[in-house]
Enzyme design. Structure first.
Site, PDB file in Angstrom:
ATOM      1  CG  ASP A 164      -0.177  -0.092   2.542  1.00  0.00           C
ATOM      2  OD1 ASP A 164       1.071  -0.091   2.517  1.00  0.00           O
ATOM      3  OD2 ASP A 164      -0.839  -0.152   3.605  1.00  0.00           O
ATOM      4  CD  GLU A 183      -0.110   0.508   7.461  1.00  0.00           C
ATOM      5  OE1 GLU A 183       0.158   0.606   6.241  1.00  0.00           O
ATOM      6  OE2 GLU A 183      -0.273  -0.582   8.027  1.00  0.00           O
TER       7      GLU A 183
END
Ligand code: GLP
Length: 265
Positions: A136, A143
């Site tokens: 990702d 993140e």
């Protein structure tokens, strides 16, 4: 950003490792930023081999790991402490007191994060930061949606990352990680990516917009960032041929005799 595309995983890991070896040989007390994950295994193997062959001495090197899961004991096989010992520290001569990794069981998490930042500053900052990348686009455990200026702090892992790292969502949910702001202060950054499963993250990092949706894209703003990848990880890059041409000819410029030979032909 320099993009180096090589044909095999082994070549990629060797190329990244050789840059670390060259730095440590130039600067014996270099401060290294270290990463974990499957991608880095080949890099640590190449570094351990170089040490065994006495091509490099880590005795004055200081290392800072990017991140660590919260709540695991350092000898838990899932912890990054364990990973680092098994794959690197047990094979080279970085002194015990010079191997820094966030404490997975701190009494005060915020203080641990602040002290980690202070320790990096006290050692003069990171000379070379090694990075892997999540599917990702995360680096460290930053993140998607992480602030691109954040410092070391606690992050909550996504289900996708938990599944990638543990095969299920039962693993540790929280981690201490250097922030993108911390990472960006390293003097040089090398991101390594291998395999088709990283192709999308690599293309967003190198050719996409700078966005917190792909935290690694912040590296576009770093003056000395290199992305070293295999052909599978490079498959979605639009300007792949250009990067390859530049790399090939850059090596000729670094070795002028190759150019002279060509002229004389
Ligand atoms: C973890 C680490 C990252 C690493 C990523 C990719 O999430 N925190 O630093 O880059 O895994 O791991 P792998 O190389 O196993 O794909």
């Amino acid at each position: 950003m320099e993009v180096i595309i090589l044909s095999s995983k082994k070549e990629v890991c060797k190329e990244a490792a050789e840059r670390v070896v060259a730095l440590v040989n130039r600067r014996h007390n270099a401060v290294l930023g270290l990463a974990t994950g499957r991608t880095m295994l080949g890099v640590y193997k190449a570094l351990s081999d170089a040490y065994r062959k006495e091509r490099v001495d880590f005795s004055s090197v200081v290392s800072f790991n990017l991140d660590e899961y919260l709540g695991l004991s350092p000898d838990d096989p899932l912890s990054f402490h364990h990973y680092m010992h098994e794959h690197f520290f047990d094979h080279v001569n970085i002194k015990q007191e010079n191997r820094l990794i966030p404490d997975p069981l701190p009494e005060d998490v915020d203080r641990e994060c602040e002290e980690y930042e202070d320790a990096i500053k006290k050692r003069g900052g990171i000379d070379l930061q090694l990075l892997g990348i999540g599917k990702d686009g995360h680096i460290g455990f930053n993140e998607p949606s992480s602030s691109l200026r954040a410092r070391t702090r606690v992050k909550t892992l996504t289900n996708e990352t938990l599944i990638d790292n543990f095969g299920n969502t039962d693993g540790p949910r929280f981690a201490i990680t250097m922030g993108i702001g911390t990472i960006m202060e390293a003097r040089e950054i090398i991101l390594v990516a291998l395999g088709a499963e990283k192709a999308d993250a690599v293309s967003r990092t190198v050719e996409g917009p700078v966005t917190a949706s792909c935290p690694a894209s912040a590296l576009q703003l770093h003056p000395v960032a290199k992305v070293i990848i295999d052909t599978a990880a490079a498959q979605s890059l639009k300007r792949k041929d250009y990067y390859m041409w530049v790399w090939e000819h850059k090596r000729q410029v670094e070795k002028p005799h190759l150019l002279y030979k060509k002229r004389g032909e």
